[in-house]
Write an enzyme that holds these catalytic residues in place. Structure first.
Site, PDB file in Angstrom:
ATOM      1  CB  SER A   1       8.530   1.032   7.689  1.00  0.00           C
ATOM      2  OG  SER A   1      10.134   0.379   7.901  1.00  0.00           O
ATOM      3  CB  VAL A   2       2.954   1.204   7.234  1.00  0.00           C
ATOM      4  CG1 VAL A   2       1.478   1.874   7.700  1.00  0.00           C
ATOM      5  CG2 VAL A   2       3.135   1.553   5.871  1.00  0.00           C
TER       6      VAL A   2
END
Length: 460
Positions: free
Chosen positions: A58-59
């Site tokens: 999710s970065v």
């Protein structure tokens, strides 16, 4: 601080948590330091170094959001326009609600979309379009703008928006808008690009407590906008340097204005009792730690975990990457906390829960769920536990292996109204959340990691 010290911390922390490979990056005083420990895979081991590619899950959302903000600056996207202006195929069961789903609300997770759709729409260039088509008939968990609830589906929708506005695939659009201008030459989405380089594989614990390689190695293409980037600690430090800078790449090329970068770090919606942050900016989680404002994002893939934290007022950043679950999360957190305290004198501590209260426990125990997972809150008479599992029917319907479920975690309620809580032991120690109530005071849902689980049954 020397490389040797950082490497010692990385090694000691990895050994403590049983992680095969760890990579750490620190940006302080304008200088970059990287350290690494261990191996890429227990089956096909290679040493981890600053160029080893990890899934950062999710970065990736920060890259998607930054690419989109370039289009905003160019006047090609309006943050407050309905997303259907740019993705005409987007539809929901409630047409009026769908019209209220704006680009900004997708970027700060206030669109009302649930966590995700666990569907595989293939690896073709139509993967995102097919994913968005499956949102038709989807019910919202809240009216748009009413609350924040972390949504992978929302960022997948943003990826389709990028495709429609640029005329490129999502991956090509991010490459041209962000990766190439910033010189992020070790950042990829396609497995074919990764397999010719040194890369980490994920690991999970078997039932007997031993590690095994996590399969599948990577998620589906439709999840690339919210979680598909594969990159190195070196590239993430370059990414951090850009977001702490004035909008120019290291080459001097103007990529974004300094004002837009600051705008992405400004509060758009407050978060309650969340370990992710106190508030959301544009994709970034904002949190005050020991009186210092931080900006960051984490990521969890199948047996791989990432943490990226910026401290803008100190021109500081730290990256931690690890390749085993579930303890990659506390491993990364331990490294980030060490870096904050060592370099900045900033101490990050978990809140202390109140003593167990049987009456309060009876109010919250029961079964909860969202589209993909179940959430069970129980008690043994001396404390509370929670257990989060992927729904069995989804496991049965999935052609590939999904990440394992975990044993129940102890948690405690926090001082105040008694609805906020903190996990006190295990891999998710320190994670925070809260129980929601209706107007009558009845508990109707629980939030964990920014995701809402609705109550389906109280414990009798």
């Amino acid at each position: 601080m020397s490389y040797e010290t950082a490497a010692e911390i990385a090694g000691a922390t990895a050994r403590r948590y049983g992680i095969p490979g760890v990579a750490v990056g620190i940006l302080a005083g304008g200088r970059e330091l990287t350290a690494s420990h261990g191996i890429t895979s227990i089956e096909n081991p290679l040493p981890v170094d600053e160029h080893t590619l990890f899934q950062v899950a999710s970065v990736t959302k920060t890259h998607t959001a930054t690419a989109l903000m370039r289009l905003v600056e160019e006047g090609r996207v309006d943050l407050d326009a309905p997303v259907s202006r740019y993705a005409p195929s987007f539809a929901l069961a409630d047409e009026e609600a769908a019209a209220q789903v704006t680009v900004r609300r997708l970027l700060n997770h206030t669109a009302g979309l649930d966590w995700n759709l666990l569907v595989d729409t293939g690896e073709g260039d139509d993967a995102l379009a097919s994913f968005v088509a499956k949102l038709a008939g989807h019910e919202l968990i809240a009216p748009p703008g009413a609350r924040s609830s972390y949504s992978q589906a929302g960022f997948n929708l943003l990826g389709h928006l990028l495709e429609n506005v640029t005329g490129l695939t999502y991956e090509q659009a991010v490459a041209s808008l962000v990766l190439e201008p910033l010189g992020l030459a070790q950042s990829f989405y396609r497995a074919d690009d990764v397999l010719t380089r040194r890369f980490a594989v994920g690991h999970n614990l078997d039932a007997d407590g031993t590690l095994s390689v996590a399969r599948p190695w990577k998620g589906t293409r439709a999840n690339n906008p919210g979680g598909g980037l594969v990159t190195s600690v070196s590239d993430l430090l370059r990414w951090a340097r850009f977001h702490l800078g004035d909008g120019r790449a290291q080459s001097g090329e103007r990529v974004l204005s300094a004002g837009t970068l600051h705008r992405m770090r400004e509060r758009t919606v407050a978060l309650r009792a969340s370990s992710l942050g106190d508030a959301l900016g544009i994709a970034w989680f904002l949190r005050e730690v020991d009186g210092v404002r931080t900006v960051g994002h984490g990521g969890s893939a199948n047996g791989q975990f990432a943490e990226l934290l910026l401290v803008p007022e100190r021109d500081f950043a730290v990256v931690a990457l690890s390749n085993a679950g579930p303890d990659g999360i506390p491993c990364n957190r331990t490294i980030v906390r060490w870096a904050l305290e060592t370099y900045l004198g900033v101490v990050d501590r978990d809140p202390e829960p109140i003593p167990y209260d049987p009456a309060r426990a009876r109010e919250v125990t029961g079964a909860y769920e969202n589209d993909a997972m179940t959430f069970a809150v129980g008690t043994d008479g001396t404390g509370l536990t929670l257990e989060v599992r992927i729904k069995p029917e989804l496991r049965a319907a999935c052609d590939t292996e999904l990440p394992p479920d975990h044993a129940p975690f102890p948690f405690g309620l926090l001082p105040g109204d008694g609805d906020e809580y903190v996990i006190t032991e295990g891999a998710f120690k320190g994670q925070r959340g809260f129980f929601g109530r209706d107007d009558s005071g009845t508990v109707t849902g629980v939030d964990l990691a920014g995701r809402l689980f609705s109550r389906v049954r109280a414990t009798s």
